[in-house]
Design a protein around this motif. Structure first.
Motif, PDB file in Angstrom:
ATOM      1  N   MET A 112      45.479 -27.492  56.072  1.00 33.16           N
ATOM      2  CA  MET A 112      45.859 -26.558  57.108  1.00 33.16           C
ATOM      3  C   MET A 112      45.014 -25.301  56.971  1.00 33.16           C
ATOM      4  N   LYS A 113      44.892 -24.608  58.084  1.00 28.26           N
ATOM      5  CA  LYS A 113      44.091 -23.388  58.119  1.00 28.26           C
ATOM      6  C   LYS A 113      44.926 -22.220  58.628  1.00 28.26           C
ATOM      7  N   ARG A 114      44.544 -21.048  58.175  1.00 34.26           N
ATOM      8  CA  ARG A 114      45.098 -19.796  58.693  1.00 34.26           C
ATOM      9  C   ARG A 114      43.937 -19.069  59.351  1.00 34.26           C
ATOM     10  N   LEU A 115      44.100 -18.780  60.637  1.00 36.87           N
ATOM     11  CA  LEU A 115      43.083 -18.056  61.380  1.00 36.87           C
ATOM     12  C   LEU A 115      43.637 -16.692  61.755  1.00 36.87           C
ATOM     13  N   ILE A 116      42.863 -15.665  61.520  1.00 34.86           N
ATOM     14  CA  ILE A 116      43.202 -14.320  61.982  1.00 34.86           C
ATOM     15  C   ILE A 116      42.186 -13.976  63.060  1.00 34.86           C
ATOM     16  N   VAL A 117      42.692 -13.718  64.261  1.00 34.06           N
ATOM     17  CA  VAL A 117      41.836 -13.439  65.401  1.00 34.06           C
ATOM     18  C   VAL A 117      41.897 -11.939  65.671  1.00 34.06           C
ATOM     19  N   LYS A 118      40.730 -11.309  65.686  1.00 34.70           N
ATOM     20  CA  LYS A 118      40.637  -9.866  65.875  1.00 34.70           C
ATOM     21  C   LYS A 118      39.944  -9.567  67.199  1.00 34.70           C
ATOM     22  N   GLY A 119      40.352  -8.479  67.823  1.00 31.72           N
ATOM     23  CA  GLY A 119      39.771  -8.064  69.093  1.00 31.72           C
ATOM     24  C   GLY A 119      40.867  -7.726  70.084  1.00 31.72           C
ATOM     25  N   ARG A 120      40.567  -7.880  71.372  1.00 29.12           N
ATOM     26  CA  ARG A 120      41.589  -7.660  72.402  1.00 29.12           C
ATOM     27  C   ARG A 120      42.307  -8.993  72.611  1.00 29.12           C
ATOM     28  N   VAL A 121      43.341  -9.212  71.799  1.00 25.84           N
ATOM     29  CA  VAL A 121      44.037 -10.500  71.796  1.00 25.84           C
ATOM     30  C   VAL A 121      45.548 -10.373  71.931  1.00 25.84           C
ATOM     31  N   GLN A 122      46.040  -9.170  72.129  1.00 28.81           N
ATOM     32  CA  GLN A 122      47.463  -8.987  72.389  1.00 28.81           C
ATOM     33  C   GLN A 122      47.648  -8.405  73.788  1.00 28.81           C
ATOM     34  N   GLY A 123      48.710  -8.873  74.461  1.00 33.56           N
ATOM     35  CA  GLY A 123      48.997  -8.389  75.800  1.00 33.56           C
ATOM     36  C   GLY A 123      48.102  -8.997  76.873  1.00 33.56           C
ATOM     37  N   VAL A 124      47.413 -10.095  76.530  1.00 31.26           N
ATOM     38  CA  VAL A 124      46.481 -10.721  77.474  1.00 31.26           C
ATOM     39  C   VAL A 124      46.726 -12.237  77.599  1.00 31.26           C
ATOM     40  N   GLY A 125      47.898 -12.705  77.171  1.00 36.78           N
ATOM     41  CA  GLY A 125      48.232 -14.125  77.279  1.00 36.78           C
ATOM     42  C   GLY A 125      47.578 -15.002  76.223  1.00 36.78           C
ATOM     43  N   PHE A 126      47.116 -14.402  75.143  1.00 31.43           N
ATOM     44  CA  PHE A 126      46.374 -15.156  74.132  1.00 31.43           C
ATOM     45  C   PHE A 126      47.256 -16.158  73.381  1.00 31.43           C
ATOM     46  N   ARG A 127      48.494 -15.789  73.092  1.00 35.35           N
ATOM     47  CA  ARG A 127      49.384 -16.731  72.390  1.00 35.35           C
ATOM     48  C   ARG A 127      49.657 -17.962  73.250  1.00 35.35           C
ATOM     49  N   TYR A 128      49.878 -17.746  74.540  1.00 28.22           N
ATOM     50  CA  TYR A 128      50.140 -18.875  75.438  1.00 28.22           C
ATOM     51  C   TYR A 128      48.894 -19.743  75.581  1.00 28.22           C
ATOM     52  N   PHE A 129      47.740 -19.109  75.669  1.00 26.24           N
ATOM     53  CA  PHE A 129      46.456 -19.810  75.700  1.00 26.24           C
ATOM     54  C   PHE A 129      46.313 -20.683  74.450  1.00 26.24           C
ATOM     55  N   THR A 130      46.643 -20.132  73.291  1.00 26.58           N
ATOM     56  CA  THR A 130      46.551 -20.860  72.031  1.00 26.58           C
ATOM     57  C   THR A 130      47.526 -22.032  72.007  1.00 26.58           C
ATOM     58  N   GLU A 131      48.733 -21.822  72.502  1.00 32.88           N
ATOM     59  CA  GLU A 131      49.737 -22.893  72.534  1.00 32.88           C
ATOM     60  C   GLU A 131      49.258 -24.061  73.406  1.00 32.88           C
ATOM     61  N   ILE A 132      48.658 -23.771  74.538  1.00 33.54           N
ATOM     62  CA  ILE A 132      48.136 -24.815  75.426  1.00 33.54           C
ATOM     63  C   ILE A 132      47.006 -25.582  74.735  1.00 33.54           C
ATOM     64  N   LEU A 133      46.092 -24.847  74.094  1.00 32.48           N
ATOM     65  CA  LEU A 133      45.003 -25.511  73.357  1.00 32.48           C
ATOM     66  C   LEU A 133      45.551 -26.419  72.258  1.00 32.48           C
ATOM     67  N   ALA A 134      46.521 -25.923  71.515  1.00 26.68           N
ATOM     68  CA  ALA A 134      47.106 -26.709  70.425  1.00 26.68           C
ATOM     69  C   ALA A 134      47.707 -28.000  70.975  1.00 26.68           C
ATOM     70  N   SER A 135      48.354 -27.911  72.121  1.00 23.03           N
ATOM     71  CA  SER A 135      48.929 -29.097  72.752  1.00 23.03           C
ATOM     72  C   SER A 135      47.836 -30.085  73.149  1.00 23.03           C
ATOM     73  N   GLU A 136      46.739 -29.579  73.706  1.00 20.89           N
ATOM     74  CA  GLU A 136      45.617 -30.435  74.105  1.00 20.89           C
ATOM     75  C   GLU A 136      45.009 -31.169  72.915  1.00 20.89           C
ATOM     76  N   TYR A 137      44.979 -30.512  71.766  1.00 20.58           N
ATOM     77  CA  TYR A 137      44.333 -31.087  70.582  1.00 20.58           C
ATOM     78  C   TYR A 137      45.321 -31.697  69.582  1.00 20.58           C
ATOM     79  N   GLY A 138      46.589 -31.755  69.925  1.00 24.24           N
ATOM     80  CA  GLY A 138      47.578 -32.362  69.041  1.00 24.24           C
ATOM     81  C   GLY A 138      47.775 -31.616  67.733  1.00 24.24           C
ATOM     82  N   ALA A 139      47.569 -30.306  67.767  1.00 24.96           N
ATOM     83  CA  ALA A 139      47.697 -29.494  66.557  1.00 24.96           C
ATOM     84  C   ALA A 139      49.143 -29.097  66.307  1.00 24.96           C
ATOM     85  N   LYS A 140      49.436 -28.798  65.067  1.00 28.69           N
ATOM     86  CA  LYS A 140      50.767 -28.333  64.653  1.00 28.69           C
ATOM     87  C   LYS A 140      50.622 -26.990  63.961  1.00 28.69           C
ATOM     88  N   GLY A 141      51.678 -26.185  64.017  1.00 28.03           N
ATOM     89  CA  GLY A 141      51.661 -24.878  63.382  1.00 28.03           C
ATOM     90  C   GLY A 141      52.278 -23.839  64.272  1.00 28.03           C
TER      91      GLY A 141
END
Length: 88
Positions: free
Chosen positions: A1-30
């Motif tokens: 498993m990996k821990r990723l820390i994403v830095k930049g303009r990533v809050q308040g811009v739908g980034f968590r939802y974007f990540t959740e959709i990607l994880a679903s597309e790739y069958g990821a867990k976490g």
């Protein structure tokens, strides 16, 4: 498993939802969650190395409203997950 820390303009811009959709597309867990310092933390497990690299590249590219300045990647040895969620 990996821990990723994403830095930049990533809050308040739908980034968590974007990540959740990607994880679903790739069958990821976490999970994905906002950190108090403005970063986003992603804990991800995906057995397929090619899919993981594709996921990571899309995270770096971000969604249309985000701007990723830096991605910090490290091994994660914590709890195992059976699905991908957004943590608040």
């Amino acid at each position: 498993m990996k821990r990723l820390i994403v830095k930049g303009r990533v809050q308040g811009v739908g980034f968590r939802y974007f990540t959740e959709i990607l994880a679903s597309e790739y069958g990821a867990k976490g999970y994905v969650k906002n950190l108090f310092n403005g970063d986003v933390e992603i804990i991800i497990s995906n057995e397929n190395e090619i899919e993981y690299k594709q996921f990571k590249n899309k995270i770096i590219a971000g969604n249309s409203m985000s701007e990723v300045d830096k991605l910090v990647e490290e091994e994660y040895y914590g709890e195992k997950y059976n699905k991908f969620t957004i943590k608040y």
